[in-house]
Design an enzyme around this catalytic site. Structure first.
Site, PDB file in Angstrom:
ATOM      1  N   LYS A 140       0.685  -1.049  -0.149  1.00 25.39           N
ATOM      2  CA  LYS A 140      -0.027   0.101  -0.153  1.00 25.39           C
ATOM      3  C   LYS A 140       0.991   1.348   0.044  1.00 25.39           C
ATOM      4  CE  LYS A 140      -3.806   2.131   2.558  1.00 25.39           C
ATOM      5  NZ  LYS A 140      -4.650   1.858   3.890  1.00 25.39           N
ATOM      6  N   SER A 147      -9.886  -0.394   6.750  1.00 23.03           N
ATOM      7  CA  SER A 147      -9.231  -0.115   5.348  1.00 23.03           C
ATOM      8  C   SER A 147      -8.680  -1.523   5.137  1.00 23.03           C
ATOM      9  CB  SER A 147      -8.267   0.827   5.348  1.00 23.03           C
ATOM     10  OG  SER A 147      -9.103   1.996   5.346  1.00 23.03           O
ATOM     11  N   SER A 172      -9.713   1.931   2.802  1.00 18.47           N
ATOM     12  CA  SER A 172      -9.072   2.552   1.795  1.00 18.47           C
ATOM     13  C   SER A 172      -7.912   1.644   1.172  1.00 18.47           C
ATOM     14  CB  SER A 172      -8.100   3.603   2.735  1.00 18.47           C
ATOM     15  OG  SER A 172      -7.097   2.942   3.730  1.00 18.47           O
TER      16      SER A 172
END
Ligand code: GLN
Length: 481
Positions: free
Chosen positions: A71, A170, A146
């Site tokens: 990420k 997330s 997210s």
């Protein structure tokens, strides 16, 4: 068996050489990424270097050769690190996060930095300044957020595992939306050093992969105390991979809230699959106990004070001086800071900074921030009480199917509400797994959660691995090529 372990086996049995595998895979990954936007950048040069190191034996370890997505909020030395924000567009990480160092030491290959909501604020990945990632099962829908790019990359087969971060859901919401497994570890299980801070008392890095065993393999490597992060606790790191070996669940007590499993507002297919999943656990010997955690409905209100408050303070460092974007024309220092931040941050980030600063301001601190912390402590206590009676809790990951892209950007509140099942867990600092339990009538994946006591990751993984043997999740064809 998940693709991560499948590939490990193939490499070990020399069914595939590292070079052949990556020569085959990289063109596919690039093609799929054009459709999915899962990676903001594919590290072609880095992959090339790492494959050469694998061939020479310089790169080795328990994750040797495994392609992972990281990420874009987690530092990889020398690579760009943007938090999907314009403000960090050209920023390069001076060193690697502890979690990345640990994966690196075990021979993993970093395919790219995966898309996410700006500074991890969001549930749909639409707050990325570089455009949203897409759901591999339906390209018109969100992969969740997210950590949407990480989930999209795993489900779309652009890697075999990924790192995400989970502050309020997330990892788990995108895992649910994309039909994969995601684990939010206990707060303090995994180091946050080198991870861009959103809400420091809630943030946790965790694995996203096909199943329990694949998540266990990644968790094994990234867990443990770290001198660079005093909140990464010195607790024993059990053998998570071993925990996934077959074992009966006959003494397992699982709590569930009938309100959550049978709620009016939950889609019919969700209710049906949740019941089926519950039955599978029962077949394995687990016993279910209905219980109501009455303070949980207040968790969204508390979270959306606490998280923005911490974010407003964490994001103060992006001032055009020390990091990232600086505006071109300005006449005073103040103007430079205001302009740089106005140009660099997106709407949702600005909204959170404003809410957070307001909640922390002297006139409102007691009314908002202190109250929210008080509610947080009630929620923590309620979980502690629940875990005196049961070993795990079971409920959905999301109240809704994957959001259609482009429809809800104007209504942040409706997205905040979709965090109802994930946020309580962060407020209490507990570990939780989201795993796929079926599909709805549109062939979109449905996810459920198992929540455990602090540091009970081994118990969570053991239970999920047993469930997967009883009720395997079948992957349907993807919408991407
Ligand atoms: N959807 C939540 C938020 O917008 C959770 C984000 C996260 O876990 N990083 O804050």
């Amino acid at each position: 068996m998940g693709r991560l372990h499948q590939l490990l086996r193939n490499f070990k049995e020399k069914k595939a050489s590292y070079r052949e595998y990556y020569s085959d895979e990289m063109p596919k990954i690039k093609r799929r990424n054009e459709e999915l936007g899962a990676y903001l950048e594919i590290f072609e040069e880095l992959v090339e270097t790492q494959v050469t190191e694998l061939e020479s034996g310089k790169r080795a370890g328990r994750l040797a050769g495994l392609p992972l997505a990281i990420k874009d909020i987690i530092s990889i030395q020398g690579q760009r690190l943007t938090a999907a924000s314009k403000i960090l567009e050209n920023y390069r990480a001076p060193r690697s996060a502890t979690v990345v160092e640990r994966l690196d030491r075990e021979g993993a290959v970093f395919v790219g930095r995966s898309n996410c909501d700006e500074f991890a604020m969001g549930s749909s990945n639409e707050n990325s300044a570089y455009g949203p990632a897409k759901n591999p099962f339906d390209l018109s829908r969100s992969p969740g957020g997210s950590s949407g790019g990480s989930a999209s990359a795993v489900a779309g087969e652009l890697c075999v595992g990924a790192l995400g971060t989970d502050t309020g859901g997330s990892i788990r919401l995108p895992a649910a939306f994309c039909g994969i497994t995601g684990l939010k570890p206990t707060y303090g299980r995994v180091s946050r050093s080198g991870v861009i801070a959103f809400a420091s008392s809630l943030d946790q890095v965790g694995p996203m992969a096909d199943d329990a065993l694949d998540c266990a393999e990644i968790l094994q490597v990234i867990s443990g105390a770290d001198p660079r992060d005093s909140t990464a606790m010195k607790v024993p790191v059990e053998d998570f991979v071993k925990a996934c070996e077959p074992s009966p669940l006959k003494d397992l007590k699982i709590g569930y809230s009938p309100d959550y499993l049978e709620s009016e507002s939950l889609p019919e297919a969700y209710k049906k699959e949740l019941q089926e999943a519950k039955r599978s656990f029962e077949k394995l010997g687990a016993k279910f106990y209905p219980m109501t955690l009455e303070h949980l409905p207040y968790s969204i209100a508390a979270y959306y004070i606490i998280a923005p408050a911490e974010a407003s303070s964490n994001l103060a460092r992006y001032d055009g001086v020390r990091f990232g974007h600086r505006t071109k024309a300005f006449e005073s220092l103040k103007e430079m800071i205001v302009q740089s931040r106005s140009e660099g941050f997106g709407d949702e980030v600005k909204r959170r900074i404003m809410i957070g600063s307001f909640a922390l301001s002297s006139g409102y601190f007691d009314a908002y921030y202190s109250k929210a912390q008080f509610v947080r402590s009630l929620i923590q206590k309620e979980f502690l009480e629940a875990f005196k009676k049961v070993d795990l809790l079971f409920w959905p990951s999301s109240p809704r199917p994957p959001f259609p892209l482009g429809k809800e950007e104007k209504d942040p509140l409706s997205l905040y509400l979709a965090d109802i099942f994930t946020i309580p867990v962060n407020l209490a600092g507990l570990p939780a797994l989201s795993f796929p339990i079926g599909y709805d009538e549109d062939s979109l994946p449905i996810g459920a959660q198992l929540i455990g006591r602090a540091f009970a990751e081994a118990e969570l993984l053991r239970s999920l691995a047993a469930y997967e043997r009883e009720r395997p999740f079948e992957k349907r064809p993807l919408a991407c090529h």
